[in-house]
Scaffold this motif. Structure first.
Motif, PDB file in Angstrom:
ATOM      1  N   UNK A  57       0.819  -1.225   0.000  1.00  0.00           N
ATOM      2  CA  UNK A  57       0.000   0.000   0.000  1.00  0.00           C
ATOM      3  C   UNK A  57       0.849   1.269   0.000  1.00  0.00           C
ATOM      4  N   UNK A  58       0.415   2.244  -0.764  1.00  0.00           N
ATOM      5  CA  UNK A  58       1.065   3.549  -0.733  1.00  0.00           C
ATOM      6  C   UNK A  58       2.048   3.817  -1.843  1.00  0.00           C
ATOM      7  N   UNK A  59       2.358   2.812  -2.640  1.00  0.00           N
ATOM      8  CA  UNK A  59       3.276   3.015  -3.744  1.00  0.00           C
ATOM      9  C   UNK A  59       4.728   3.027  -3.326  1.00  0.00           C
ATOM     10  N   UNK A  60       5.642   3.246  -4.281  1.00  0.00           N
ATOM     11  CA  UNK A  60       7.088   3.169  -4.007  1.00  0.00           C
ATOM     12  C   UNK A  60       7.568   4.044  -2.860  1.00  0.00           C
ATOM     13  N   UNK A  61       6.933   5.179  -2.641  1.00  0.00           N
ATOM     14  CA  UNK A  61       7.392   6.054  -1.565  1.00  0.00           C
ATOM     15  C   UNK A  61       7.172   5.440  -0.184  1.00  0.00           C
ATOM     16  N   UNK A  62       6.265   4.455  -0.115  1.00  0.00           N
ATOM     17  CA  UNK A  62       5.968   3.815   1.169  1.00  0.00           C
ATOM     18  C   UNK A  62       6.689   2.483   1.338  1.00  0.00           C
ATOM     19  N   UNK A  63       7.480   2.078   0.337  1.00  0.00           N
ATOM     20  CA  UNK A  63       8.159   0.791   0.443  1.00  0.00           C
ATOM     21  C   UNK A  63       9.190   0.792   1.556  1.00  0.00           C
ATOM     22  N   UNK A  64       9.295  -0.306   2.299  1.00  0.00           N
ATOM     23  CA  UNK A  64      10.297  -0.395   3.367  1.00  0.00           C
ATOM     24  C   UNK A  64      11.717  -0.390   2.795  1.00  0.00           C
ATOM     25  N   UNK A  65      12.624   0.115   3.570  1.00  0.00           N
ATOM     26  CA  UNK A  65      14.035   0.105   3.201  1.00  0.00           C
ATOM     27  C   UNK A  65      14.644  -1.197   3.702  1.00  0.00           C
ATOM     28  N   UNK A  66      14.445  -2.257   2.940  1.00  0.00           N
ATOM     29  CA  UNK A  66      14.894  -3.592   3.342  1.00  0.00           C
ATOM     30  C   UNK A  66      15.448  -4.291   2.115  1.00  0.00           C
ATOM     31  N   UNK A  67      16.739  -4.605   2.089  1.00  0.00           N
ATOM     32  CA  UNK A  67      17.336  -5.205   0.893  1.00  0.00           C
ATOM     33  C   UNK A  67      16.802  -6.586   0.564  1.00  0.00           C
ATOM     34  N   UNK A  68      16.090  -7.226   1.483  1.00  0.00           N
ATOM     35  CA  UNK A  68      15.543  -8.551   1.208  1.00  0.00           C
ATOM     36  C   UNK A  68      14.330  -8.497   0.294  1.00  0.00           C
ATOM     37  N   UNK A  69      13.725  -7.346   0.148  1.00  0.00           N
ATOM     38  CA  UNK A  69      12.467  -7.238  -0.570  1.00  0.00           C
ATOM     39  C   UNK A  69      12.684  -7.034  -2.063  1.00  0.00           C
ATOM     40  N   UNK A  70      11.763  -7.586  -2.850  1.00  0.00           N
ATOM     41  CA  UNK A  70      11.828  -7.539  -4.308  1.00  0.00           C
ATOM     42  C   UNK A  70      10.930  -6.404  -4.804  1.00  0.00           C
ATOM     43  N   UNK A  71      11.495  -5.375  -5.471  1.00  0.00           N
ATOM     44  CA  UNK A  71      10.667  -4.255  -5.945  1.00  0.00           C
ATOM     45  C   UNK A  71       9.536  -4.699  -6.867  1.00  0.00           C
ATOM     46  N   UNK A  72       9.755  -5.722  -7.678  1.00  0.00           N
ATOM     47  CA  UNK A  72       8.693  -6.181  -8.571  1.00  0.00           C
ATOM     48  C   UNK A  72       7.526  -6.762  -7.781  1.00  0.00           C
ATOM     49  N   UNK A  73       7.827  -7.497  -6.715  1.00  0.00           N
ATOM     50  CA  UNK A  73       6.757  -8.054  -5.883  1.00  0.00           C
ATOM     51  C   UNK A  73       6.054  -6.955  -5.092  1.00  0.00           C
ATOM     52  N   UNK A  74       6.806  -5.990  -4.609  1.00  0.00           N
ATOM     53  CA  UNK A  74       6.191  -4.865  -3.893  1.00  0.00           C
ATOM     54  C   UNK A  74       5.216  -4.127  -4.804  1.00  0.00           C
ATOM     55  N   UNK A  75       5.575  -4.000  -6.069  1.00  0.00           N
ATOM     56  CA  UNK A  75       4.737  -3.250  -7.001  1.00  0.00           C
ATOM     57  C   UNK A  75       3.532  -4.050  -7.476  1.00  0.00           C
ATOM     58  N   UNK A  76       3.723  -5.351  -7.692  1.00  0.00           N
ATOM     59  CA  UNK A  76       2.666  -6.160  -8.304  1.00  0.00           C
ATOM     60  C   UNK A  76       1.921  -7.048  -7.324  1.00  0.00           C
ATOM     61  N   UNK A  77       2.473  -7.261  -6.139  1.00  0.00           N
ATOM     62  CA  UNK A  77       1.891  -8.204  -5.190  1.00  0.00           C
ATOM     63  C   UNK A  77       2.643  -9.522  -5.211  1.00  0.00           C
ATOM     64  N   UNK A  78       2.456 -10.297  -4.167  1.00  0.00           N
ATOM     65  CA  UNK A  78       3.178 -11.562  -4.020  1.00  0.00           C
ATOM     66  C   UNK A  78       2.167 -12.694  -3.884  1.00  0.00           C
ATOM     67  N   UNK A  79       1.985 -13.436  -4.968  1.00  0.00           N
ATOM     68  CA  UNK A  79       1.022 -14.542  -4.992  1.00  0.00           C
ATOM     69  C   UNK A  79       1.703 -15.904  -4.907  1.00  0.00           C
ATOM     70  N   UNK A  80       2.964 -15.920  -4.517  1.00  0.00           N
ATOM     71  CA  UNK A  80       3.700 -17.180  -4.448  1.00  0.00           C
ATOM     72  C   UNK A  80       3.215 -18.050  -3.285  1.00  0.00           C
ATOM     73  N   UNK A  81       3.515 -19.334  -3.392  1.00  0.00           N
ATOM     74  CA  UNK A  81       3.187 -20.275  -2.324  1.00  0.00           C
ATOM     75  C   UNK A  81       4.314 -20.261  -1.287  1.00  0.00           C
ATOM     76  N   UNK A  82       4.373 -19.172  -0.530  1.00  0.00           N
ATOM     77  CA  UNK A  82       5.357 -19.041   0.540  1.00  0.00           C
ATOM     78  C   UNK A  82       4.641 -18.650   1.824  1.00  0.00           C
ATOM     79  N   UNK A  83       5.264 -18.938   2.959  1.00  0.00           N
ATOM     80  CA  UNK A  83       4.686 -18.544   4.233  1.00  0.00           C
ATOM     81  C   UNK A  83       4.725 -17.022   4.355  1.00  0.00           C
ATOM     82  N   UNK A  84       3.901 -16.471   5.229  1.00  0.00           N
ATOM     83  CA  UNK A  84       3.790 -15.022   5.343  1.00  0.00           C
ATOM     84  C   UNK A  84       5.122 -14.351   5.660  1.00  0.00           C
ATOM     85  N   UNK A  85       5.972 -15.044   6.383  1.00  0.00           N
ATOM     86  CA  UNK A  85       7.274 -14.467   6.741  1.00  0.00           C
ATOM     87  C   UNK A  85       8.050 -13.999   5.511  1.00  0.00           C
ATOM     88  N   UNK A  86       7.866 -14.709   4.392  1.00  0.00           N
ATOM     89  CA  UNK A  86       8.660 -14.435   3.206  1.00  0.00           C
ATOM     90  C   UNK A  86       7.917 -13.619   2.145  1.00  0.00           C
TER      91      UNK A  86
END
Length: 227
Positions: A30-59
């Motif tokens: 939510x909030x677009x790129x300006x609201x994205x967390x500063x965390x190198x583990x995160x994938x900008x493409x997933x932040x922008x499009x959503x994460x529909x993978x079969x992974x646990x919430x932690x990931x």
């Protein structure tokens, strides 16, 4: 906003319960790129499009590389090996189960190429190793100091139930139709069988591997980390 390195990142707001008609995963952050967390583990493409993978919430929103790196800090010291399996779906099933139980590695003995569809993408997160022959697997296990335990319902095998599985070991499963090869039997510390009470002589190879892996989990693993 910066997330601590040891804390999973979650989007703001309440989680919506997942039902049969709902989409799996989460939408864009939510909030677009300006609201994205500063965390190198995160994938900008997933932040922008959503994460529909079969992974646990932690990931959620993590890159594949970040997920693998985190799993590597807590994988269990047991390995799983399949010898000359003919059915790709069974190999994929083993990989998927090994990922669920955080096995150290899955060793595929025999042909190198197999259709990974049955792994349901978990092969991206699970370490795999190929051995041309079972003798190569046995030599690798010996060099690593890992006892090999065959799983097959052979004469002279001992019940898996109640067997004290070593914490670090290789669980080796033979080909679906003929079972463990003579070389595999000779190289195994013991051969274990799974108790059966019905009319069929054997159970599906992928199911047998899942039972054996869970037997190891029951003896050595504590509760999984919370999401």
């Amino acid at each position: 906003m910066h997330a601590p390195e040891d804390e999973p990142v979650e989007p703001p707001g309440p989680r919506r319960p997942v039902d049969a008609d709902a989409e799996v995963g989460v939408g864009p952050w939510p909030g677009g790129p300006s609201a994205w967390p500063d965390d190198p583990r995160l994938d900008p493409e997933l932040l922008a499009a959503g994460d529909r993978r079969n992974v646990v919430d932690r990931y959620r929103y993590w890159t594949v590389e970040a997920v693998v790196a985190d799993l590597d800090t807590r994988r269990h010291p047991f390995h799983v090996a399949v010898e000359n399996w003919a059915h790709d779906l069974n190999i994929g099933s083993v990989v998927r189960t090994a990922n669920a139980f955080a096995a150290a590695e899955v060793h595929v003995v025999g042909r190198r190429r197999w259709n990974r569809r049955g792994a349901m993408v978990t092969d991206r997160y699970q370490h795999l190793r190929h051995h041309p022959r079972v003798e190569d697997l046995l030599a690798w296990a010996d060099s690593a100091g890992l006892p090999v335990l065959g799983v097959d319902n052979l004469p002279g095998s001992v019940p898996l139930e109640g067997y004290p599985l070593p914490r670090a070991c290789v669980l080796l499963f033979g080909q679906e139709s003929v079972g463990l090869s003579d070389a595999a039997r000779a190289g195994a510390r013991d051969v274990l069988h799974i108790a059966q009470f019905g009319s069929t002589r054997s159970i599906n190879a992928g199911a047998a591997a899942a039972i054996a892996m869970h037997a190891w989990i029951g003896q050595h693993a504590g509760p999984p980390p919370s999401d």
